[in-house]
Scaffold this motif. Structure first.
Motif, mmCIF file in Angstrom:
data_model
loop_
_atom_site.group_PDB
_atom_site.id
_atom_site.type_symbol
_atom_site.label_atom_id
_atom_site.label_comp_id
_atom_site.label_asym_id
_atom_site.label_seq_id
_atom_site.Cartn_x
_atom_site.Cartn_y
_atom_site.Cartn_z
ATOM 1 N N ARG B 625 2.610 7.683 -4.325
ATOM 2 C CA ARG B 625 1.938 6.402 -4.205
ATOM 3 C C ARG B 625 1.564 5.839 -5.572
ATOM 4 N N SER B 626 1.321 6.745 -6.554
ATOM 5 C CA SER B 626 1.021 6.194 -7.881
ATOM 6 C C SER B 626 2.283 5.608 -8.501
ATOM 7 N N ALA B 628 4.510 4.197 -6.796
ATOM 8 C CA ALA B 628 4.675 2.921 -6.106
ATOM 9 C C ALA B 628 3.803 1.862 -6.766
ATOM 10 N N LEU B 629 2.592 2.275 -7.132
ATOM 11 C CA LEU B 629 1.687 1.319 -7.778
ATOM 12 C C LEU B 629 2.277 0.844 -9.104
ATOM 13 N N LEU B 632 4.938 -1.583 -8.537
ATOM 14 C CA LEU B 632 4.375 -2.879 -8.173
ATOM 15 C C LEU B 632 3.872 -3.598 -9.416
ATOM 16 N N ALA C 18 3.174 -3.575 0.957
ATOM 17 C CA ALA C 18 2.846 -2.945 -0.326
ATOM 18 C C ALA C 18 1.506 -2.249 -0.255
ATOM 19 N N VAL C 21 1.887 0.953 1.581
ATOM 20 C CA VAL C 21 2.510 2.008 0.775
ATOM 21 C C VAL C 21 1.486 2.629 -0.157
ATOM 22 N N LEU C 22 0.631 1.778 -0.719
ATOM 23 C CA LEU C 22 -0.327 2.288 -1.691
ATOM 24 C C LEU C 22 -1.459 3.040 -1.020
ATOM 25 N N ILE C 23 -1.850 2.641 0.161
ATOM 26 C CA ILE C 23 -3.071 3.183 0.754
ATOM 27 C C ILE C 23 -2.790 4.364 1.661
#
Lengths: 547, 648, 99
Positions: B625-626, B628-629, B632, C18, C21-23
């Motif tokens: 998830r990091s 992914a961040l 983004l 998004a 995905v992050l949470i």
């Protein structure tokens, strides 16, 4: 179309590399002979080039070949030689057989250690040497800047493996530590040269952009750019030219190596075997100084003149610094490496003095330094193999037990200190005279280098060869037949070129004159016009002058 | 005739090549071959000499152009020879004395297993020395100049297993290299000034050149001469050079090579004549060295080193004379030739003494040897009388003329130089008498076992002190050794007199060096009698100290001056402190800098890049998830940048 | 209706995806959110196609679908394998792939 002689000269070692690499593992000796054969064939072709080359012919390049390659970017497969490259191709082709012969047994230990039959050290060693030869010859021949760049960079790959993979095992008690030192030296070599190469790549692209901008179609062709400049079709802004010049020069100064970019050399030469060290300093590094003459000066004449003072000072520092550090070394091979740094300082000094004596001297220096360092280093290598140590302090009294070895070592050393009668003297004196006639102070300071050279050579000889015979040295065998075959021709050549350098000067002089005309520099005129009739009796006029 | 000149150089060169490359096959015959080729060279020299005498004084010079050596642009160096009266004098001296010393060496080196090599080196020396004096341009002269340096290096260090010999050889070469630097700068100056460096054009164009340039060239040539001829301040190597075999000391370090500096200055006479400042420097160097060498010679107990001091001093005379200009050149060369005879004879005599005394060199361990070595005694004695300038012998004629010319140089300078030369003559008489008395007269000190010297702790106790002492059995040397000594003694006695008949030597050289009579404030007779008085005074003083009183077997501590003179007037200590120590510290510091600053900068870059990537590595957490961040964020930056660019 | 509104919807859907995905931690949910983002993109493409009046956007939307389908196949296979070995589908537990 005539026979592509230049391509063939480079292709033979390249084919030789592939053929040698393909020899089955069991036939190690065959691989050695095959490599030697191919290197001798290259030498023969290089001699054909030297014979076919006509020093009096017009035009900068001869035996030219030109084919379109990457048409979209104006890259051509363009080869051609002038006197300078002929001399250096001959040097390269000449030295490689000796390098191969001297390294005849260098990979044997690796072969014995290794049970894995698919990894073939002997074949690898000789194939890599031939690959380097092919690329060095091509970079001497290329007249297209991009083509040159490719080979200039590509030769790093085989060199990297030669340094890291076949290093000197003498003097390392701990195999792992030795391997670590070797690979760190190899990595340092690679990183330094890659950094230089990448900056040069940027400058190469910049050059393309400039030519594309002003000539309509971009080109990398040296002769085309020089012509366009002469015709006034191509003018670079001072700033652009200087930046591009610096990009090229940086790469060549790393390769050469010039102070303060020299620190990779002692490591690389110290950790590799003596033949590979010869390959580095006598052959590969010459591409750097050669490229300064061919590309830096001819592509960017104005910027070259602009940078001259700084470069001369750096070269002067190299001369003295290298020599002083050579005095301080404890390791024979590192000593030779620092001596080479000093000598490269002389070469660069000669190039940028921009006099015909300086540049002819520098070219001769490249050839002579190649031969003399090869002689000294290869004998040092034989010595190191016998005793298993690179430290000067581990020797003493070798002269008594192995007089021929000591004698050849002394001659190599005397050549290194530029004794008159041996080839390096001619070139060193030309460089000094050439520098002095334009920059007297720098010339005089550089002359101090000849005293320092005597110091490090004689100290090395005294500590290793003279004095009482050390116990470890006792019973050391003298030079064997194979080793004599390596050393004797080199010494003969040193003597011959020292007494009769005319074959070299006659092919180099026109090329140097051409370079100087591109740079637009003339030799300084003497103060007093002497109607020089060389064979006139001076005694009566002498007497007149006395009164 | 011209074609013979190359043969003159070629014969010994071939000898050197054959002997050095020939291998063990030639061990039996090598010395004969070497000697033969030296004699061949001498005979060719005689033929050329006879030919030269047959021609008029003005067209005696011969030229031989062999080939173009280094042609680059305006720089044209040729291999070409010039044989004129000056060169001829040297050719005869070199080949003549050289041949005698080859013969001497046959006996002297009889028991040395590397005798073949020794003769090879001797031949190499002859070839290089002949090249030096026959060259017709300065660059070719430079080849010979360094060639003799190489031969000297090889021969001083001939007994390489002795560390002292190897060190002495290295020192000689290095000090000479400093001088060579002067010669190469002089050649470069000539090239930039005249566009050539051949003797004829350069010396002919001197008149069109500024004095400043000439002074610079002259000073550089003087530096070269100082190195080769062991003149202050580059004199330190000569004493150590005595580590070489004695024939080498006789040939190279007394008769020929060390006089090359005098040749260089005389040859370049026209340049010096146009540069009075350079001439002043030359005479100053000569005067200082002649006293320096003489003082050192007084204090040395090593017979060869005492003679080396004397050589230095005598060459000082020659340099002094050469610096005086046309009034001195001819006398410089004349003294050079007579010195070649008597000093070579003295050295061969010393070698003969050492040969009979188990290679002992300490004169305090000699004494009373005249009974055991009569021939050596007589020949040495004649050489002694010649060098101190005993009336009627060679040294008298040549040295007296130099003293006279020194007075004649005019003004205060003349008085100073003349006084120095006169004083030097007195000291010469003193130290040579000392050598003579300590060696051949007095009690036989070698019968007693030596005791270690407290005054000079550096002298290692001889090997014999450990076991039972067996005194040496002094004996006369074999014929091959005594014959050259006898011949040289003839030269020492008669050469000076012959040269002075009708000023024959001066007239012989005049076309090359030019000649003027000096106008001395003192009459010739006054100078001569003053010289004789000073000479007798020196001899008497030496006799008082070494003849009347017994010589102590161990050197007394002596005054400060004596101790300093024993240590070559402290110049080695000076060199050691300033050059050796300083140099060591400099190189060590530079190595540190190379490691930590130059290489350190590069390694520092590598380390900081490595550190930075170590930090950046932390971004790589492994959490999807990091990543992914980050993606983004990256996408957002891209979009933002695009928008921004559009806006612009 | 103004096609711009579809773009707003696509942006909204993308943001939701998004954020998801992050949470979220569950791999399956994460996967669904990725799909949501892809579909948001598809919606935008189609909307652009309509806006510009050519078919490029629609063609790319088809591409996206094919790629998404392929991705689902590979992705689900990985998730299933992870679940089998670790008995959990939390993405934070699978953090070994780092330097």
């Amino acid at each position: 179309m005539s026979f592509p002689l230049l391509t063939a000269t480079a292709a033979v070692p390249a084919i030789g590399a592939v053929a040698t690499a393909a020899v089955p593992a069991a036939k190690r000796t065959a691989a050695k002979w095959l490599a030697l054969l191919f290197s001798l064939a290259t030498l023969a072709l290089a001699l054909v080039i030297a014979v076919r080359f006509d020093p009096g012919a017009k035009g900068p390049f001869q035996l030219s070949e030109s084919h379109a390659w990457i048409a979209d970017f104006g890259v051509r497969y363009e080869l051609g030689v002038d006197g300078i490259s002929v001399a250096l191709i001959a040097l390269t082709a000449l030295l490689i057989p000796f390098v191969i012969l001297a390294g005849w047994h260098d990979a044997d230990a690796l072969d014995h250690d290794n049970a894995n039959r698919r990894w073939r050290p002997t074949q690898g060693l000789f194939a890599l040497i031939l690959a380097v030869e092919a690329m060095v010859i091509l970079s001497f021949e290329a007249t297209d800047v991009f083509l040159f760049y490719i080979f200039f960079e590509a030769m790093l790959i085989p060199m990297y493996f030669l340094i890291g993979g076949f290093g000197d095992r003498a003097g390392t008690h701990d195999a792992t530590e030795g391997a670590a030192r070797r690979s760190s030296a190899a990595v340092k070599f690679l990183l330094y040269n890659l950094a230089g190469g990448l900056i040069m790549l940027a400058a190469v692209i910049g050059l393309y952009a400039v030519t594309a901008d002003q000539l309509g179609t971009g080109t990398f062709s040296l002769s085309q750019i020089v012509q366009a400049r002469a015709a006034g079709e191509l003018t670079m802004g001072a700033g652009t030219e200087r930046l591009l010049f610096l990009g090229f020069f940086f790469a060549f100064a790393v390769k050469a190596p010039l102070w303060p970019l020299h620190t990779w050399l002692p490591g690389a030469m110290g950790e590799s075997t003596a033949p590979i060290a010869v390959l580095i300093t006598a052959v590969v590094d010459k591409v750097g100084t050669f490229a300064m003459l061919r590309f830096c000066l001819q592509l960017f004449p104005e910027a070259s003149k602009w940078a001259t003072p700084v470069i001369l000072v750096l070269a002067l520092i190299s001369i003295l610094y290298g020599a002083l550090l050579a005095v301080a070394q404890r390791d024979i091979k590192r000593l030779v490496a620092y001596a080479s740094i000093s000598h490269f300082g002389f070469i660069i000094l000669g190039i940028f003095a921009m006099t015909s004596q300086g540049q002819s001297g520098a070219t001769l220096y490249m050839v002579n330094h190649g031969i003399s360092t090869a002689a000294l280093m290869l004998v040092a290598g034989f010595l190191i193999t016998r005793r298993g140590s690179r430290l000067i302090a581990d020797y003493g009294g070798v002269q008594k037990v192995a007089p021929v070895l000591a004698g050849t070592f002394l001659i190599g050393g005397l050549a290194t200190l530029s004794l008159p009668g041996l080839a390096p003297f001619v070139s060193e004196f030309l460089v000094l005279v050439g520098t002095f006639s334009r920059y007297p102070v720098i010339g005089i300071i550089a002359t101090v280098g000849i005293v320092l050279a005597a110091l490090y050579v004689l100290v090395l000889y005294q500590r290793t060869m003279t004095g009482p015979v050390r116990a470890e040295v006792q019973g050391m065998p003298d030079l064997k037949a194979r080793e004599l075959v390596v050393v004797a021709p080199l010494i003969a050549l040193l003597l011959f070129l020292g007494v009769y350098p005319k074959p070299l000067t006659s092919i180099v002089n026109p090329a140097v004159d051409h370079t100087l005309s591109v740079v637009d520099r003339q030799d300084p005129k003497p103060d007093v016009r002497v109607n020089a009739e060389p064979h006139e009796a001076g005694s009566d006029r002498d007497a007149e002058a006395a009164k | 005739m011209e074609s013979l000149i190359a043969l003159l150089v070629g014969a010994p060169l071939v000898g050197a090549a054959v002997l050095l490359c020939g291998g063990k096959r030639l061990d039996r015959t090598g010395h004969w071959l070497g000697t033969l080729l030296a004699v061949v060279s001498f005979v060719i020299g005689l033929v050329l000499f006879a030919d030269m005498l047959g021609r008029g004084a003005e067209d005696r010079a011969l030229h031989q152009h062999l080939f173009s050596w280094i042609p680059v642009g305006g720089f044209q160096a040729d291999v070409a020879f010039q044989l004129d009266q000056l060169s001829m004098t040297f050719v005869l001296l070199i080949t003549g004395v050289g041949s005698l010393i080859h013969i001497y060496s046959i006996g002297y080196m009889e028991h040395d297993e590397r005798r073949r090599r020794f003769f090879g080196y001797l031949n190499l020396f002859l070839a290089a020395m002949l090249l030096l004096v026959l060259a017709d341009n300065y660059l070719l002269l430079y080849v010979g100049w360094e060639g003799v340096g190489l031969a000297s290096y090889l021969l001083i260090g001939f007994w390489q297993h002795k560390p002292s010999a190897a060190t002495a050889a290295k020192k000689a070469f290095l000090v000479n290299r400093v001088g060579d630097m002067g010669l190469s700068i002089a050649i470069m100056l000539m090239f930039t000034t005249f566009g050539t460096f051949a003797f004829g054009p350069v010396l002919g164009a001197v008149g069109d050149t500024s004095e400043g340039k000439l002074t610079a060239i002259g000073l550089m040539l003087l530096l070269a001469a100082c190195g080769k001829s062991a003149q202050v301040p580059l004199q330190s190597w000569l004493g150590d050079a005595m580590e070489g075999p004695t024939p080498v000391s006789a040939l190279i370090h007394a008769a020929t090579m060390v006089t090359a500096g005098v040749y260089l200055i005389t040859r370049s006479g026209a340049i010096f004549n146009g540069a009075p400042d350079a001439q002043t420097a030359v005479v100053a160097v000569g005067a200082v060295t002649l006293l320096f060498g003489a003082i050192v010679g007084c204090a040395k107990d090593d017979i060869k080193k005492a003679l080396a001091g004397s050589t230095m001093s005598q060459i000082g005379y020659m340099i002094l004379a050469a610096g005086l200009g046309p009034i001195g050149y001819a006398f410089a060369i004349m003294h050079l030739v007579t010195h070649g005879f008597f000093k070579a004879g003295l050295f061969l005599g010393a070698g003969s003494v050492m040969h009979g005394m188990n290679d002992e060199v300490d004169m305090r361990r000699y004494g009373g040897l005249r009974k055991y070595m009569p021939i050596t005694f007589v020949t040495f004695g004649l050489g002694y009388l010649a060098i101190i300038g005993f009336p009627g012998l060679s040294g008298f004629f040549s040295k007296d003329k130099i003293i006279e010319a020194a007075f004649a140089s005019g003004g205060t300078q003349g008085w100073i130089l003349g006084g120095a030369a006169l004083l030097g003559a007195g000291i010469t008489a003193f130290y040579m008498t000392r050598v003579m008395l300590m060696t051949f007269f007095g009690e036989e000190r070698w019968r007693k076992a030596p005791t270690p010297s407290p005054a000079e702790p550096s002298v290692e106790p001889a090997a014999e002190t450990r076991g039972e002492y067996t005194p040496p059995h002094p004996h006369e040397s074999p014929k091959s050794m005594t014959l050259p000594m006898i011949l040289l003694a003839f030269g020492s006695v008669f050469a000076g007199g012959l040269f002075s008949i009708n000023e024959a030597f001066v007239h012989w050289l005049e076309p090359v060096t030019s000649f003027e009579h000096g106008h001395s404030p003192l009459s010739a007779a006054a100078v001569t009698s003053a010289t004789i008085v000073v000479l007798l005074f020196g001899v008497a003083l030496a006799w008082l100290q070494y003849g009347r009183k017994p010589v102590p077997a161990v050197a007394p501590r002596g005054s400060f001056l004596t101790r300093a003179a024993r240590r070559d007037l402290l110049q080695d200590d000076f060199n050691h402190v300033v050059l050796v120590r300083g140099g060591e510290q400099l190189t060590r510091a530079l190595e540190q800098i190379d490691h930590s600053v130059v290489d350190g900068a590069v390694n520092g870059t590598a380390v900081s890049v490595g550190g930075l990537s170590g930090r950046l590595r932390r971004l790589q957490t492994g959490y999807v998830r990091s990543y992914a961040l980050q993606m983004l964020g990256g996408a957002a930056v891209l979009v933002f940048a695009t928008l921004l660019m559009r806006g612009v | 209706m103004n096609p711009i509104n579809y773009l707003y919807l696509a942006a909204l859907l993308f943001t939701i995806g998004a954020a998801g995905v992050l949470i979220r931690r569950n791999a399956i949910v994460l996967f669904m959110c990725v799909e949501l983002m892809l579909n948001a993109c598809n919606l935008a493409f189609v909307a652009f196609s309509r806006l510009h009046g050519n078919l490029d956007g629609q063609i790319i939307a088809f591409f996206t679908m094919v790629v998404a389908a392929a991705e689902v196949v590979v992705g689900l296979a990985i998730i299933v394998t992870i679940f089998r070995t670790r008995h959990t589908a939390s993405v934070d537990d699978a953090s070994l792939m780092k330097l």
